[in-house]
Design an enzyme around this catalytic site. Structure first.
Site, mmCIF file in Angstrom:
data_model
loop_
_atom_site.group_PDB
_atom_site.id
_atom_site.type_symbol
_atom_site.label_atom_id
_atom_site.label_comp_id
_atom_site.label_asym_id
_atom_site.label_seq_id
_atom_site.Cartn_x
_atom_site.Cartn_y
_atom_site.Cartn_z
ATOM 1 N N HIS A 1 0.811 -1.236 0.000
ATOM 2 C CA HIS A 1 0.000 0.000 0.000
ATOM 3 C C HIS A 1 0.839 1.278 0.000
ATOM 4 O O HIS A 1 0.284 2.371 -0.157
ATOM 5 C CB HIS A 1 -0.926 0.038 1.226
ATOM 6 C CG HIS A 1 -1.986 -1.013 1.224
ATOM 7 N ND1 HIS A 1 -2.841 -1.216 0.161
ATOM 8 C CD2 HIS A 1 -2.338 -1.945 2.164
ATOM 9 C CE1 HIS A 1 -3.669 -2.215 0.442
ATOM 10 N NE2 HIS A 1 -3.387 -2.678 1.649
ATOM 11 N N ASP B 1 -5.049 -12.694 3.425
ATOM 12 C CA ASP B 1 -6.287 -12.179 4.010
ATOM 13 C C ASP B 1 -7.519 -12.399 3.130
ATOM 14 O O ASP B 1 -8.612 -11.953 3.483
ATOM 15 C CB ASP B 1 -6.140 -10.701 4.408
ATOM 16 C CG ASP B 1 -5.352 -9.887 3.402
ATOM 17 O OD1 ASP B 1 -5.089 -10.390 2.287
ATOM 18 O OD2 ASP B 1 -4.989 -8.740 3.723
ATOM 19 N N ASP C 1 -3.031 -10.709 -2.266
ATOM 20 C CA ASP C 1 -3.601 -10.132 -1.043
ATOM 21 C C ASP C 1 -5.045 -9.691 -1.342
ATOM 22 O O ASP C 1 -5.346 -9.277 -2.462
ATOM 23 C CB ASP C 1 -2.752 -8.924 -0.624
ATOM 24 C CG ASP C 1 -3.118 -8.378 0.745
ATOM 25 O OD1 ASP C 1 -2.400 -8.684 1.712
ATOM 26 O OD2 ASP C 1 -4.128 -7.643 0.843
ATOM 27 N N HIS D 1 -6.542 -7.106 -0.458
ATOM 28 C CA HIS D 1 -6.627 -5.668 -0.726
ATOM 29 C C HIS D 1 -5.831 -5.334 -1.987
ATOM 30 O O HIS D 1 -4.782 -5.937 -2.240
ATOM 31 C CB HIS D 1 -6.055 -4.872 0.460
ATOM 32 C CG HIS D 1 -6.735 -5.180 1.765
ATOM 33 N ND1 HIS D 1 -6.229 -6.082 2.674
ATOM 34 C CD2 HIS D 1 -7.907 -4.710 2.278
ATOM 35 C CE1 HIS D 1 -7.056 -6.158 3.718
ATOM 36 N NE2 HIS D 1 -8.078 -5.347 3.505
HETATM 37 ZN ZN LIG Z 1 -4.358 -7.094 2.725
#
Ligand SMILES: [Zn+2]
Length: 308
Positions: A122, A243, A159, A161
């Site tokens: 991120h 996740d 992931d 996200h």
């Molecule tokens: Zn994540």
């Protein structure tokens, strides 16, 4: 050959406040997941500043360094926390993936997994975000181009996200294909299919909440893997967040540990065809400790089996 795992006690020196999902206890879960595997263990070195500067401006590195507290915590945003040990941990995450890439390029290992934290995908050019300080996987991809002289590197980010930071850092880099599956809508809000990069070098494949094993496998077989096949990368990097597991508290996909094994086998097949099997994977998210342990065991178990 062998599979290397990079770890270091300093990864536990990045301490977040009680209740924060990106917690020190994740490391023990990861180590338990790795404990039965005959991998070769190495300490992750501290990255030199120049390594970070492959993707971030010097002013940003200086800003992070200045912000490190002498005790307690400092919040860079609502999610991203600095403790006194955070800089050493983040620099070892960058140094660990650099060492892993070098070892695989030198033929000292077939593949490698970096069991580090904080995560990286991120972090944007000059903005820490979403538990992340430096764009570790993007930095490693740049190292493969600029230090090792490769001309095509792929990053797969599974992931849950979207890797907005990796996308930001590599938006204008045609020699790197960044391919991501992620839940949408979900934090950080980016990752629509029409975000393609300046050269069509970004492939986002958003997944609806509830996406389970069958639909996940269809997404990879139908979209991500054919694009990777066409790109024919000379090296494969993985942003390995766990996740998307059904037990994860931060998201709502329904993947199981066996799905990570299935996907890792597919990625090993691809790397065998185009990249002499060269893969380096680095830990991103994964916040249910039991699911993290089982998923890391599944993922690295396949890397080890295929790296022999
Ligand atoms: Zn994540």
């Amino acid at each position: 050959m062998v599979t290397r795992v990079y770890h270091h006690p300093d990864f536990a020196g990045h301490v977040t406040p009680p209740g924060h999902p990106e917690q020190v206890a994740r490391l023990a879960a990861v180590e338990h997941g790795l404990s039965d595997l005959p991998v070769e263990r190495h300490e992750a070195p501290i990255a030199a500043d120049d390594e970070v500067l492959r993707c971030h401006p010097a002013a940003y590195l200086a800003k992070v360094r200045r912000a490190i507290p002498t005790e307690g915590w400092v919040a860079l945003d609502g999610d991203t926390i600095l403790s006194p040990g955070s800089l050493a941990a983040a620099l070892r995450a960058v140094g660990g993936i650099a060492a892993a890439v070098d070892a695989v390029m030198a033929g000292q290992a077939q593949n490698a997994f970096v069991a580090g934290r904080p995560p990286g995908h991120h972090a944007e050019t000059a903005t820490a975000m979403g538990f992340c300080l430096f764009g570790t996987v993007a930095i490693a991809a740049k190292r493969l181009l600029d230090h090792h002289g490769l001309s095509r590197v792929a990053i797969v980010d599974f992931d849950v996200h979207h890797g907005n930071g990796t996308q930001d850092l590599l938006w204008d880099e045609p020699r790197i294909l960044f391919a991501s599956t992620h839940q949408m809508p979900l934090y950080p809000g980016t990752g629509r299919a029409d975000e393609r990069g300046a050269h069509g070098n970004i492939l986002n494949h958003p997944l609806r909440a509830g996406t389970g094993s069958a639909a996940m496998r269809a997404a990879y077989d139908g979209h991500i893997l054919p694009a990777l096949e066409a790109f024919a990368p000379e090296f494969l990097l993985i942003s390995a967040g766990f996740d998307a597991h059904s037990a994860d508290p931060l998201a709502s996909l329904e993947w199981q540990a066996e799905d990570y094994a299935w996907l890792t086998r597919r990625l090993c097949d691809l790397a065998d065809r185009h990249a002499n099997g060269r893969i380096v994977s680095t830990l991103e998210g994964g916040y249910d400790l039991a699911a993290l342990q089982a998923s890391v065991a599944a993922h690295v178990g396949v890397l080890e089996e295929r790296g022999r």
